[in-house]
Enzyme design. Structure first.
Site, short mmCIF file in Angstrom:
data_model
loop_
_atom_site.label_atom_id
_atom_site.label_comp_id
_atom_site.label_asym_id
_atom_site.label_seq_id
_atom_site.Cartn_x
_atom_site.Cartn_y
_atom_site.Cartn_z
CE LYS A 88 10.62 -3.75 -11.68
NZ LYS A 88 9.92 -2.83 -10.76
CG ASP A 135 7.03 -4.69 -12.14
OD1 ASP A 135 7.17 -3.71 -11.40
OD2 ASP A 135 6.83 -4.56 -13.37
N1 GLU Z 1 7.52 -3.83 -8.67
C1 GLU Z 1 7.25 -2.89 -7.62
C2 GLU Z 1 7.90 -1.58 -7.93
O1 GLU Z 1 8.00 -1.22 -9.08
C3 GLU Z 1 7.56 -3.47 -6.23
C4 GLU Z 1 8.97 -3.90 -6.02
C5 GLU Z 1 9.22 -4.58 -4.68
O2 GLU Z 1 8.33 -4.70 -3.87
O3 GLU Z 1 10.39 -4.97 -4.49
O4 GLU Z 1 8.29 -0.82 -7.08
#
Ligand code: GLU
Length: 446
Positions: free
Chosen positions: A124, A164
């Protein structure tokens, strides 16, 4: 493993990192029993290794605003776990972003990605940059400055960021443009959530919300219920809320509430195409308010300062932020007859809310299972990029369906209690954990 001992040690090392400690505690409590049946995990200190990120990059992001003033924000990328694949996870731009928030999200992502059936590790990233009220040019300059620092630590087989909260297609575009300039390589698969003309996947924008509703459909079917005619309250009005509202409406449910930081819109007639389209306009305005929705559609009413959970509904879908549904909210929903709650945001419910739903015996499922369709479709985007092809919307949607069905089945397998109640929290945590733990074990002490 003793959950209390490990938690005490983590609290000592990371005082005040509340979201991170909360996310770890939930997983440890769920897996304790299974973990203790595997002395090989204990011997390899799997838990002690799994709860700490592999590495954290922290960097300064300096950019110039529209008035010509210099602004400095903090940027982060947390590469949490790469046991089953390259690091993968979104980037969050929000004024409250800090290491605790991103560590909780990276930790959750590791288990979520394991559930998707695809080979992706967990990561993240983000910044305390606040997109509210920023112009498009400011967003572009910030994204460019952010990528200037980050580009060298990511790659299609190393670490693949995506969107996100506060990061959507526009931001991914600006970040990708800068990445390409710095890396001097096209590397299509270095980011996901890209535009459709330059390597993005059809259905990716819809995938988190659509996948969540596919999961809910399976959950309801297993319980002998149907979504047809059910009333649904949704928090938020961004990309995830939009996808969930769209699919819920298509499946015959009535979306009677959406919300923002300013309050809730009560929408008794449900959604239609015009209203769904307007949700996208609201998000793109960068104002972070939902009130204009009720000005535009007179059948809807804006109630300032209230949450979506104050509206009587059958199904509650938190789609905005962590801990947005607390114990009091859960009590209000239960008193109003809500019979299903599914987290579409990451860790949308507090532990008190989850305990209230579970002890009332209603259907409840956690974000790492319900919202996994977003990152799963990112995984499908990576596959298409690696193969230099693009699949049709129907093909991607079919794969998304299959993945959500598999995640549901895994939760049922590991989460069905002796009394027949399906503890989806336990099921998702154990299923995700077993996969990552096994991979770590086989890869030795690294
Ligand atoms: N932010 C999204 C999640 O919490 C997607 C992450 C992504 O596609 O890498 O899963």
């Amino acid at each position: 493993m003793k959950v209390q001992t490990i938690m005490a040690e983590l609290e000592r090392k990371h005082p005040g990192e509340n979201e991170y400690l909360q996310a770890v505690q939930e997983v440890l409590e769920s897996i304790e029993e299974v973990y203790n049946l595997h002395p090989e995990f204990e011997k390899a200190k799997i838990i002690e290794r799994m709860v700490e990120p592999d590495r954290i990059f922290t960097f300064r992001v300096t950019w110039v605003d529209d008035r010509g003033e210099i602004q400095t924000n903090l940027g982060y990328r947390i590469q949490f776990n790469s046991a089953i694949g390259p690091y993968k996870g979104g980037i969050r731009f929000h004024k409250a972003v800090n290491p605790s928030m991103l560590k909780f999200l990276g930790f959750e992502q590791t288990f979520k990605n394991a559930l998707t059936t695809l080979p992706m590790g967990g990561a993240k990233g983000g910044s305390d940059f606040d997109p509210v009220g920023k112009s498009d040019a400011e967003i572009m300059r910030f994204c460019q400055a952010f990528m200037w620092e980050l580009w060298n630590n990511i790659g299609p087989d190393t670490d693949v960021p995506a969107g996100d909260v506060g990061v959507g297609g526009r931001e991914i575009g600006y970040m990708y443009g800068m990445y390409k300039k710095l890396a001097r390589e096209y590397n299509t698969g270095v980011l996901t959530g890209k535009g459709m003309t330059w390597g993005g996947s059809l259905i990716r924008p819809e995938a988190t919300g659509f996948g969540a509703l596919y999961f809910v459909e399976h959950m309801l079917a297993k319980a002998g219920k149907s979504i047809q005619g059910a009333t649904v309250a949704i928090s938020g009005f961004g990309n995830v809320a939009w996808g969930a509202a769209t699919k819920a409406t298509e499946l015959g449910a009535k979306v009677i509430a959406i919300s923002g930081p300013d309050g809730v819109v009560y929408n008794p007639e449900g959604m239609n195409q015009q209203k769904l389209d307007y949700m996208l306009v609201l998000r793109a305005s960068n104002q972070n308010v939902v009130a204009p929705f009720a000005e535009k559609f007179p059948d809807a009413t804006f109630i300032p300062g209230k949450k979506a959970w104050s509206i009587k509904c059958d199904i509650a879908l938190p789609c905005a932020f962590q801990n947005e549904l607390n114990g009091d909210d859960a009590a209000e929903l239960l008193a109003n007859g809500t019979w299903c709650a599914a987290e579409v945001s990451n860790m949308g419910c507090t532990p008190e809310a989850i305990a209230a739903f579970q002890s009332a015996g209603i259907l409840f499922a956690p974000g790492k299972a319900v919202n996994a369709g977003g990152v799963a479709t990112s995984g499908l985007e990576m596959t298409q990029n690696a193969m230099h092809i693009s699949w049709s919307a129907a093909e991607v949607d079919q794969k998304l369906h299959y993945i959500m069905e598999s995640i549901h089945a895994a939760c049922v397998k590991y989460g069905t209690q002796e009394d027949g109640y399906i503890n989806y929290v336990k099921g998702a945590n154990i299923a995700g954990f077993m996969k990552v733990a096994q991979a770590m074990l086989e890869q030795g002490i690294v």
